[in-house]
Design an enzyme around this catalytic site. Structure first.
Site, PDB file in Angstrom:
ATOM      1  N   ASP A 256       0.849  -1.267  -0.037  1.00 39.71           N
ATOM      2  CA  ASP A 256      -0.210   0.308   0.330  1.00 39.71           C
ATOM      3  C   ASP A 256       0.570   1.540   0.503  1.00 39.71           C
ATOM      4  OD1 ASP A 256      -3.529   0.364   1.365  1.00 39.71           O
ATOM      5  OD2 ASP A 256      -2.104   1.900   0.464  1.00 39.71           O
TER       6      ASP A 256
ATOM      7  N   GLU B 182      -6.738   4.828  -5.547  1.00 38.47           N
ATOM      8  CA  GLU B 182      -7.516   4.808  -4.458  1.00 38.47           C
ATOM      9  C   GLU B 182      -7.926   6.708  -5.026  1.00 38.47           C
ATOM     10  OE1 GLU B 182      -7.128   6.346  -0.406  1.00 38.47           O
ATOM     11  OE2 GLU B 182      -8.910   5.153   0.226  1.00 38.47           O
TER      12      GLU B 182
ATOM     13  N   ASP C 288      -2.432   4.718  -2.297  1.00 36.37           N
ATOM     14  CA  ASP C 288      -3.512   5.547  -1.217  1.00 36.37           C
ATOM     15  C   ASP C 288      -3.707   6.712  -1.885  1.00 36.37           C
ATOM     16  OD1 ASP C 288      -4.583   5.538   1.042  1.00 36.37           O
ATOM     17  OD2 ASP C 288      -3.256   7.024   1.917  1.00 36.37           O
TER      18      ASP C 288
ATOM     19  N   HIS D 139     -10.953  -2.152   4.056  1.00 32.10           N
ATOM     20  CA  HIS D 139     -10.505  -0.834   6.381  1.00 32.10           C
ATOM     21  C   HIS D 139     -11.061  -0.255   6.222  1.00 32.10           C
ATOM     22  CE1 HIS D 139      -7.805   1.047   3.055  1.00 32.10           C
ATOM     23  NE2 HIS D 139      -7.439   1.446   4.137  1.00 32.10           N
ATOM     24  N   ASP D 140     -11.284   1.196   5.416  1.00 30.68           N
ATOM     25  CA  ASP D 140     -12.280   2.512   5.491  1.00 30.68           C
ATOM     26  C   ASP D 140     -13.810   1.697   5.862  1.00 30.68           C
ATOM     27  OD1 ASP D 140      -9.741   3.839   3.576  1.00 30.68           O
ATOM     28  OD2 ASP D 140     -10.002   3.559   5.628  1.00 30.68           O
TER      29      ASP D 140
HETATM   30  O1  TEU Z   1      -8.356   6.725   2.596  1.00 32.13           O
HETATM   31  C1  TEU Z   1      -8.082   7.849   1.765  1.00 32.13           C
HETATM   32  C2  TEU Z   1      -9.748   9.007   2.000  1.00 32.13           C
HETATM   33  O2  TEU Z   1     -10.424   9.044   1.268  1.00 32.13           O
HETATM   34  C3  TEU Z   1     -10.356   8.164   3.427  1.00 32.13           C
HETATM   35  O3  TEU Z   1     -10.895   9.316   3.967  1.00 32.13           O
HETATM   36  C4  TEU Z   1     -10.907   7.465   3.462  1.00 32.13           C
HETATM   37  O4  TEU Z   1     -12.777   7.677   2.559  1.00 32.13           O
HETATM   38  C5  TEU Z   1     -12.321   7.547   4.658  1.00 32.13           C
HETATM   39  O5  TEU Z   1     -11.333   6.569   5.824  1.00 32.13           O
HETATM   40  C6  TEU Z   1     -13.737   6.843   4.873  1.00 32.13           C
HETATM   41  O6  TEU Z   1     -13.904   7.439   6.037  1.00 32.13           O
HETATM   42  C7  TEU Z   1      -7.120   6.306   3.130  1.00 32.13           C
HETATM   43  C8  TEU Z   1      -6.714   5.055   3.195  1.00 32.13           C
HETATM   44  O7  TEU Z   1      -7.869   4.050   2.264  1.00 32.13           O
HETATM   45  C9  TEU Z   1      -7.242   5.080   4.805  1.00 32.13           C
HETATM   46  O8  TEU Z   1      -7.718   4.312   5.572  1.00 32.13           O
HETATM   47  C10 TEU Z   1      -6.602   6.735   5.651  1.00 32.13           C
HETATM   48  O9  TEU Z   1      -6.514   7.637   6.698  1.00 32.13           O
HETATM   49  C11 TEU Z   1      -6.509   7.238   4.774  1.00 32.13           C
HETATM   50  O10 TEU Z   1      -6.431   7.473   3.171  1.00 32.13           O
HETATM   51  C12 TEU Z   1      -4.793   8.707   4.661  1.00 32.13           C
HETATM   52  O11 TEU Z   1      -4.043   7.806   4.220  1.00 32.13           O
END
Ligand code: TEU
Ligand code: CA
Length: 562
Positions: A98, A256, A200, A329-330
């Protein structure tokens, strides 16, 4: 579009902290993943997307990197990482790491240098701006985790920008030297034999000026997306990244990206675009409202979900591929997002699995999805570990929600819903660890766990395994991997149906999205019944007949038709 080695790949996302703890410190680790490679091989996946394992203070569980050339001690050593790559390779599994390069940790040596003085050589590796005349932040942008996207630094009396948490200062991609250092690091990792990267938060690397945007919430702030997501000029940076790194390796990349209209999304994915694949979030965030109260529940219906799924399929049709997913994971668990809790059962879980896995694109299965893991419900906000959840909690309180309402929001939307420890068995701590896990378990691990699934031939696990087999090693693999996607019954409020077609051969997926009987009448003649989530049913009466059939609750069938 030229054939790619990864076209028929099925990818599995691991959130390392929650996957498997090999040294009983309560935290998942790399050796824990090595221990489970045979399990993943049994499922039949081809690639693992590993959420970050680089050295990090773990404010955002690794999405805040303080050394791109080291492995976080809590996850293991560089030797463990190299062994994971080698052991996975022995099983025909590739490792995607990642790549978090929109920002670093504030504990990165670059940032420690940068904040020392205004004329420090590394000052311009980050984004520093003078306060406004009234001493406030340079712009009214809201960080994605809530609150201002700027933090004041006393030492040099300037603010620095952080799209996310203040411990995640944005890197300044306008600085060529910084970019070269990032490219050098990417190639260093690719030379270790990675199969690719998930990239990311890459939408935010190009800012178009630093001006206030339209206020869109009671916090008096504006959304950062307007000024710093997919801005003009971003493709120049991303194409440079690709030319200096990815394009020199036989790898696969998935970005992403903050999803926009189809044309804009097509600029990011494809042969001549920066990435092979993009995650398009239009179908997973349909339950979110706009603006600073984004966490407010937004009503949606099946027709809207189908519209969004079909938009994504349309965007990446023909010469591109969609990165298809229900969870990561989000996101909260898909079972709780798309089904009423009381209706989560074997049939409905498998219905969602089939609808997801039989689309055109590259499927990403998130750890635990393959055994039907679901959201957790901690009574106490202190049981939640995710900094975005605590940011959300504060935002909701500030917006006037009372504690009970806020906990409803947390239960529905906290990222910890998908970060509870992987449920391996009904043993202590679900077999994840012999120590107290870093995040509490979902109590349903007694019933929902890998061991139970592996014992039951009709389990969710074996249904996913069957779906993967259909894509990888079946008479229908070509149609499923490469066939045209054509939605059917778009305005039907109860059914999802689509065709997959290649060289005159047609498969039809029909899924009853509801907990009631629903008629399906379509002018296709049934030739074969390939898959059903009602193994107990006898479908012989359907053969050679037109599709005129009553689907049982959540009944899902994959048919060969003409
Ligand atoms: O997430 C990017 C992102 O846009 C996040 O704001 C996501 O939409 C949000 O977490 C949803 O609640 C990436 C990673 O996937 C996330 O885990 C990280 O916290 C973030 O970037 C910062 O690196
Ligand atoms: Ca551990």
């Amino acid at each position: 579009m030229t054939e790619k080695w990864w076209y028929d790949s099925v990818i599995y996302q691991i959130y390392p902290k929650s996957f498997n703890d090999s040294n009983n410190d309560g935290i998942g680790d790399l050796r824990g993943i090595i221990e489970k490679l045979d399990y993943l091989n049994r499922l039949g996946i081809d690639l693992i997307w590993l959420s970050p394992v680089f050295s990090s203070p773990m404010k955002d569980n690794g999405y805040d990197i303080d050394d791109y050339y080291a492995i976080a001690e809590q996850f293991g050593s560089m030797e463990d990482m190299e062994e994971l790559i080698a052991e996975a390779d022995k099983r025909g599994i590739g490792i995607m790491m990642d790549l978090v390069i929109n920002h670093s940790s504030d504990q990165h040596r670059w940032f420690k240098e940068s904040r020392k003085s205004k004329n420090n050589p590394k000052r311009d590796y980050y984004i520093w701006k003078e306060p406004k005349a009234d001493g406030g932040p340079p712009t009214n942008w809201r960080s994605i985790f809530g609150g201002s996207a700027w933090t004041y630094d006393q030492q040099t009396e300037q603010y620095y920008l952080h799209t996310f948490a203040e411990e995640q200062p944005d890197l300044n991609w306008e600085n060529k030297k910084l970019r070269q250092e990032l490219y050098q690091m990417v190639n260093w990792w690719l030379d270790k034999g990675l199969a690719g990267f998930r990239v990311d938060a890459i939408s935010y690397i190009k800012k178009s000026g630093f001006k206030d945007q339209k206020v869109n919430g009671p916090d008096g702030l504006s959304s950062i997306f307007e000024a710093s997501a997919n801005q003009p000029g971003i493709l120049d940076l991303l194409n440079e990244l690709k030319a200096e790194t990815f394009s020199n390796y036989q790898i696969v990349t998935v970005a992403e990206l903050y999803a926009e209209d189809n044309k804009r999304m097509q600029e990011f994915a494809g042969d001549d675009a920066p990435f092979d694949l993009v995650f398009d979030f239009r179908h997973v965030d349909l339950d979110l409202s706009e603006g600073s109260e984004w966490f407010k529940a937004r009503d949606w219906d099946l027709i809207e979900l189908k519209e969004r799924l079909n938009e994504i399929q349309k965007t990446y049709a023909d010469d591109r591929r969609a990165a298809i997913f229900w969870e990561n994971h989000d996101q909260p668990r898909s079972l709780n997002k798309y089904l009423n809790e009381a209706e989560i059962n074997d049939y409905s879980i498998k219905m969602l699995a089939a609808v997801f896995m039989l689309q055109r694109g590259i499927p990403f299965i998130y750890q635990g999805q393959e055994i039907g893991m679901s959201n957790v419900k901690f009574e106490n906000i202190d049981d939640y570990q995710d900094l975005a959840t605590h940011g959300l909690y504060q935002e909701a309180l500030k917006a006037g929600y009372d504690k009970e309402e806020v906990m409803e929001v947390v239960w529905r939307r906290s990222r910890d819903n998908s970060r509870t420890p992987m449920q391996w068995s009904d043993a202590e701590n679900a077999g994840f660890s012999k120590a107290e896990p870093w995040l509490k378990l979902n109590p349903n691990y007694q019933e929902i766990n890998v061991e139970e699934n592996l014992k039951d031939d009709n389990s969710v696990f074996y249904f996913y395994k069957e779906l993967i087999k259909l894509r990888k090693n079946s008479p229908y693999q070509e149609i499923i991997v490469d066939g045209k996607y054509q939605p059917l019954l778009e305005s039907d409020p109860n059914l999802i149906a689509y065709l997959r077609e290649k060289e005159g051969e047609r498969l039809l997926l029909a899924a009853n999205f509801k907990n009631k009987e629903v008629e399906i009448n379509l002018d296709y003649q049934v030739e074969e019944i390939i898959l059903s989530n009602y193994p107990e049913f006898d479908y012989r009466a359907l053969k050679a007949k037109m599709l005129d059939y009553q689907l049982s609750p959540f009944e899902t069938i994959l048919l060969k038709v003409k």
